[in-house]
Design a protein around this motif. Structure first.
Motif, PDB file in Angstrom:
ATOM      1  N   LEU A 141       0.819  -1.209   0.000  1.00 27.62           N
ATOM      2  CA  LEU A 141       0.000   0.000   0.000  1.00 27.62           C
ATOM      3  C   LEU A 141       0.858   1.267   0.000  1.00 27.62           C
ATOM      4  O   LEU A 141       0.539   2.244  -0.685  1.00 27.62           O
ATOM      5  N   LEU A 142       1.949   1.249   0.786  1.00 29.37           N
ATOM      6  CA  LEU A 142       2.804   2.432   0.893  1.00 29.37           C
ATOM      7  C   LEU A 142       3.748   2.569  -0.292  1.00 29.37           C
ATOM      8  O   LEU A 142       4.157   3.676  -0.650  1.00 29.37           O
ATOM      9  N   ALA A 143       4.147   1.440  -0.867  1.00 28.71           N
ATOM     10  CA  ALA A 143       5.115   1.473  -1.970  1.00 28.71           C
ATOM     11  C   ALA A 143       4.573   0.667  -3.149  1.00 28.71           C
ATOM     12  O   ALA A 143       5.087  -0.401  -3.477  1.00 28.71           O
ATOM     13  N   PRO A 144       3.513   1.188  -3.802  1.00 29.18           N
ATOM     14  CA  PRO A 144       2.943   0.452  -4.935  1.00 29.18           C
ATOM     15  C   PRO A 144       3.941   0.281  -6.081  1.00 29.18           C
ATOM     16  O   PRO A 144       3.795  -0.617  -6.899  1.00 29.18           O
ATOM     17  N   ASN A 145       4.974   1.131  -6.101  1.00 32.77           N
ATOM     18  CA  ASN A 145       5.983   1.015  -7.161  1.00 32.77           C
ATOM     19  C   ASN A 145       6.794  -0.270  -7.046  1.00 32.77           C
ATOM     20  O   ASN A 145       7.420  -0.702  -8.008  1.00 32.77           O
ATOM     21  N   TYR A 146       6.783  -0.887  -5.837  1.00 31.18           N
ATOM     22  CA  TYR A 146       7.561  -2.111  -5.663  1.00 31.18           C
ATOM     23  C   TYR A 146       7.039  -3.212  -6.580  1.00 31.18           C
ATOM     24  O   TYR A 146       7.812  -3.901  -7.241  1.00 31.18           O
ATOM     25  N   ALA A 147       5.711  -3.365  -6.617  1.00 31.53           N
ATOM     26  CA  ALA A 147       5.117  -4.392  -7.479  1.00 31.53           C
ATOM     27  C   ALA A 147       5.339  -4.067  -8.950  1.00 31.53           C
ATOM     28  O   ALA A 147       5.361  -4.963  -9.798  1.00 31.53           O
ATOM     29  N   ALA A 148       5.531  -2.768  -9.246  1.00 30.80           N
ATOM     30  CA  ALA A 148       5.715  -2.354 -10.638  1.00 30.80           C
ATOM     31  C   ALA A 148       7.177  -2.392 -11.082  1.00 30.80           C
ATOM     32  O   ALA A 148       7.467  -2.099 -12.244  1.00 30.80           O
ATOM     33  N   LEU A 149       8.090  -2.727 -10.169  1.00 33.42           N
ATOM     34  CA  LEU A 149       9.498  -2.804 -10.564  1.00 33.42           C
ATOM     35  C   LEU A 149       9.662  -3.847 -11.657  1.00 33.42           C
ATOM     36  O   LEU A 149       9.143  -4.961 -11.546  1.00 33.42           O
ATOM     37  N   PRO A 150      10.377  -3.503 -12.732  1.00 33.75           N
ATOM     38  CA  PRO A 150      10.500  -4.435 -13.855  1.00 33.75           C
ATOM     39  C   PRO A 150      11.390  -5.634 -13.513  1.00 33.75           C
ATOM     40  O   PRO A 150      12.525  -5.481 -13.085  1.00 33.75           O
ATOM     41  N   GLY A 151      10.834  -6.821 -13.668  1.00 31.86           N
ATOM     42  CA  GLY A 151      11.613  -8.030 -13.453  1.00 31.86           C
ATOM     43  C   GLY A 151      11.708  -8.434 -11.992  1.00 31.86           C
ATOM     44  O   GLY A 151      11.605  -7.605 -11.093  1.00 31.86           O
ATOM     45  N   ARG A 152      11.907  -9.732 -11.789  1.00 32.04           N
ATOM     46  CA  ARG A 152      12.016 -10.239 -10.424  1.00 32.04           C
ATOM     47  C   ARG A 152      13.336  -9.849  -9.784  1.00 32.04           C
ATOM     48  O   ARG A 152      13.439  -9.740  -8.573  1.00 32.04           O
ATOM     49  N   ARG A 153      14.370  -9.622 -10.585  1.00 37.30           N
ATOM     50  CA  ARG A 153      15.696  -9.340 -10.032  1.00 37.30           C
ATOM     51  C   ARG A 153      15.700  -8.082  -9.174  1.00 37.30           C
ATOM     52  O   ARG A 153      16.328  -8.042  -8.111  1.00 37.30           O
ATOM     53  N   LEU A 154      15.015  -7.020  -9.624  1.00 34.39           N
ATOM     54  CA  LEU A 154      14.989  -5.778  -8.842  1.00 34.39           C
ATOM     55  C   LEU A 154      14.262  -5.981  -7.522  1.00 34.39           C
ATOM     56  O   LEU A 154      14.676  -5.457  -6.487  1.00 34.39           O
ATOM     57  N   LYS A 155      13.167  -6.746  -7.542  1.00 35.57           N
ATOM     58  CA  LYS A 155      12.426  -7.009  -6.302  1.00 35.57           C
ATOM     59  C   LYS A 155      13.294  -7.789  -5.316  1.00 35.57           C
ATOM     60  O   LYS A 155      13.331  -7.486  -4.117  1.00 35.57           O
ATOM     61  N   VAL A 156      13.991  -8.794  -5.825  1.00 36.97           N
ATOM     62  CA  VAL A 156      14.874  -9.596  -4.967  1.00 36.97           C
ATOM     63  C   VAL A 156      16.018  -8.736  -4.442  1.00 36.97           C
ATOM     64  O   VAL A 156      16.439  -8.861  -3.289  1.00 36.97           O
ATOM     65  N   THR A 157      16.510  -7.812  -5.286  1.00 37.23           N
ATOM     66  CA  THR A 157      17.602  -6.922  -4.870  1.00 37.23           C
ATOM     67  C   THR A 157      17.158  -6.026  -3.718  1.00 37.23           C
ATOM     68  O   THR A 157      17.902  -5.829  -2.753  1.00 37.23           O
ATOM     69  N   VAL A 158      15.948  -5.468  -3.817  1.00 35.72           N
ATOM     70  CA  VAL A 158      15.414  -4.647  -2.716  1.00 35.72           C
ATOM     71  C   VAL A 158      15.373  -5.459  -1.428  1.00 35.72           C
ATOM     72  O   VAL A 158      15.853  -5.023  -0.377  1.00 35.72           O
ATOM     73  N   ALA A 159      14.794  -6.666  -1.509  1.00 37.01           N
ATOM     74  CA  ALA A 159      14.663  -7.520  -0.327  1.00 37.01           C
ATOM     75  C   ALA A 159      16.033  -7.874   0.244  1.00 37.01           C
ATOM     76  O   ALA A 159      16.234  -7.860   1.467  1.00 37.01           O
TER      77      ALA A 159
END
Length: 201
Positions: A141-159
């Motif tokens: 809810l606070l960071a809707p851009n997270y789901a919109a990050l292109p590719g799984r690699r960026l999401k995993v990198t954030v985590a």
């Protein structure tokens, strides 16, 4: 003349250094959208929480109250905006333990007696148990851009970055006697950690 020439040469070197470097030119954030905003915000929160856990082996009361507030906001928004916010009732159940725990403490401030103390402990455990689900939903809810990050690699990198920062925060808190003194905690208005170092006799 020499001073002006030196300044021009320095400015030229700075421009050459910045050419082709997204961090120095400040263009990395533009290319990655919300990546840095999400990572910075989540890392600062994770460090703070993990550091407190490392120094005092507990989650401070104001963090528990923040969880209550977040849960209350989600529940009230789902109730008052039910025509616009569609959700399964079972999802909302995850937000109930922090609310029930807070209300129970309002009715019975200092639980005494075996039965009441047991109920209090169960509510406390339930509140901690739902934290991962509550956190995941609040982050979306606070960071809707997270789901919109292109590719799984960026999401995993954030985590991975946030997890690394949290681990370092915990270790820094646990070994605070290497980095801070008891006086540092006192000046900040906090209770000194049990293993802090005293510099004054």
């Amino acid at each position: 003349m020499n001073g002006e020439g030196s300044a021009e040469r320095a400015a030229g070197k700075s421009r050459k250094l910045a050419d082709g470097d997204d961090l120095l030119r400040g263009t990395a954030e533009q290319k990655l959208g919300g990546f840095y905003a999400i990572t910075f915000g989540a890392s600062l929160f994770a460090w703070d929480l993990a550091f407190d856990l490392g120094t005092h082996r507990t989650i401070f009361y104001y963090r528990r109250q923040e969880l209550f507030v977040l849960s209350l906001v989600v529940l009230l928004s789902a109730l008052l905006l039910r025509r616009r916010v569609h959700t399964h009732p079972w999802v909302l159940l995850f937000f109930l333990p922090p609310l029930v725990f807070q209300l129970a403490r309002l009715v019975i401030p200092h639980p005494h007696g075996e039965v009441i103390a047991t109920v209090d402990r169960v509510l406390a455990v339930a509140t901690i148990a739902v934290v991962p689900v509550v956190a995941a939903i609040v982050v979306r809810l606070l960071a809707p851009n997270y789901a919109a990050l292109p590719g799984r690699r960026l999401k995993v990198t954030v985590a991975a970055i946030v997890a690394t920062v949290a681990l370092l925060g915990f270790l820094t808190g646990y070994f605070n006697d290497h980095f801070l003194t008891c006086e540092d905690f006192i000046v900040a208005g906090e209770d000194p950690a049990p293993n802090c170092t005293h510099t004054k006799p």
